[in-house]
Design an enzyme around this catalytic site. Sequence first.
Site, short mmCIF file in Angstrom:
data_model
loop_
_atom_site.label_atom_id
_atom_site.label_comp_id
_atom_site.label_asym_id
_atom_site.label_seq_id
_atom_site.Cartn_x
_atom_site.Cartn_y
_atom_site.Cartn_z
N ASP A 27 25.75 91.52 52.12
CA ASP A 27 27.10 91.95 52.49
C ASP A 27 27.12 93.38 53.04
O ASP A 27 26.13 94.09 52.97
CB ASP A 27 28.05 91.83 51.28
CG ASP A 27 27.45 92.40 49.99
OD1 ASP A 27 26.43 93.10 50.06
OD2 ASP A 27 28.02 92.14 48.92
N ASN A 70 33.79 91.19 37.54
CA ASN A 70 34.70 90.03 37.50
C ASN A 70 33.98 88.73 37.87
O ASN A 70 34.61 87.72 38.16
CB ASN A 70 35.89 90.26 38.44
CG ASN A 70 35.46 90.40 39.90
OD1 ASN A 70 34.27 90.36 40.20
ND2 ASN A 70 36.42 90.57 40.79
N HIS A 122 31.91 88.29 40.48
CA HIS A 122 31.65 88.03 41.90
C HIS A 122 30.15 88.11 42.23
O HIS A 122 29.39 88.81 41.56
CB HIS A 122 32.49 88.92 42.83
CG HIS A 122 32.10 90.35 42.93
ND1 HIS A 122 33.02 91.37 42.93
CD2 HIS A 122 30.90 90.95 43.05
CE1 HIS A 122 32.40 92.52 43.06
NE2 HIS A 122 31.11 92.30 43.13
N GLU A 150 34.80 87.05 45.76
CA GLU A 150 35.68 87.33 44.63
C GLU A 150 36.14 86.01 43.99
O GLU A 150 36.00 84.94 44.60
CB GLU A 150 36.90 88.13 45.12
CG GLU A 150 36.55 89.47 45.76
CD GLU A 150 36.16 90.56 44.76
OE1 GLU A 150 35.81 90.23 43.60
OE2 GLU A 150 36.20 91.74 45.13
C1 GLP Z 1 28.88 95.12 44.69
C2 GLP Z 1 27.93 94.25 45.52
C3 GLP Z 1 27.33 93.14 44.68
C4 GLP Z 1 26.75 93.72 43.40
C5 GLP Z 1 27.84 94.43 42.62
C6 GLP Z 1 27.36 94.99 41.30
O1 GLP Z 1 30.09 94.50 44.48
N1 GLP Z 1 28.61 93.66 46.64
O2 GLP Z 1 26.34 92.47 45.43
O3 GLP Z 1 26.18 92.70 42.63
O4 GLP Z 1 28.32 95.48 43.42
O5 GLP Z 1 26.76 96.23 41.46
P1 GLP Z 1 25.95 96.97 40.32
O6 GLP Z 1 24.60 96.33 40.26
O7 GLP Z 1 25.89 98.40 40.76
O8 GLP Z 1 26.71 96.80 39.06
#
Ligand code: GLP
Length: 237
Positions: free
Chosen positions: A62, A128, A130, A135
């Site tokens: 993404d 949440n 995702h 989402e």
């Molecule tokens: C963002 C990214 C996700 C990732 C999430 C959690 O939303 N788009 O791909 O899994 O963050 O990030 P973290 O690993 O910093 O908690």
Amino acid sequence: MKIITVEDQLQGAQIAVAKIKKILSHKPGVFGLATGSSPLEIYRQLSQSKLDFSNSISINLDEYVGLAPNHPQSYHYFMKQNLFNSKQFLHSYIPDGLNPNAQEVENEYEQIIKDHPIDLQILGIGENGHIGFNEPLTSFDSRTHRVALTKSTIDANARFFDNADEVPKYAYSMGIGTIMKAKEIVFVAYGEKKAKAVYQMIDEPVTIDVPASVLQTHPNVTVIIDHKAGALLKKIE
Ligand code: GLP
């Protein structure tokens, strides 16, 4: 799902890196990459390894809409800083956050993934539930699409920006259907903030309320979690 509880990110990353190494021992690979803090140690270990990615392809999950590749919070920048500066891939694909034509981004990205089926997808999880930026309530069939980020995600990301208004409200993300096409998925989550989402993903029924729960239906998923992220799980090895 194979669930592996590790002591820390170091140990978790070693397992992920071993899987990547195994693929590379047969052929150049197509690696689906994620951003966020959870895969950071994987990228650190890959950067320091002798692994050669020069014939492999990377495809990121993404990117924020509206952030230039050199914006410090863009995922282009993140990948450069944490992996691509040390490891060059034959091609590295990340959605073009500056292209306002969502249809074009979606079609191009889906074509790239069709041409280069993903051997191994690294995946984190949002608080949440995702995955990527899919989402809650996103269709399990979804392909790459433009996503309106939820308030919970915008709030979780606000810490990285000078003020909350600067946090992008949209992103381009592989869809859930796109992610599910990966031949293998290595999921990583650490810390108590992820405990509820991890519990819902593994122990609760599959539901579009928790996008990550779809992973229960994928044939080859390894879940790597620490004790805190797994704290609420009922069935753990
Ligand atoms: C963002 C990214 C996700 C990732 C999430 C959690 O939303 N788009 O791909 O899994 O963050 O990030 P973290 O690993 O910093 O908690």
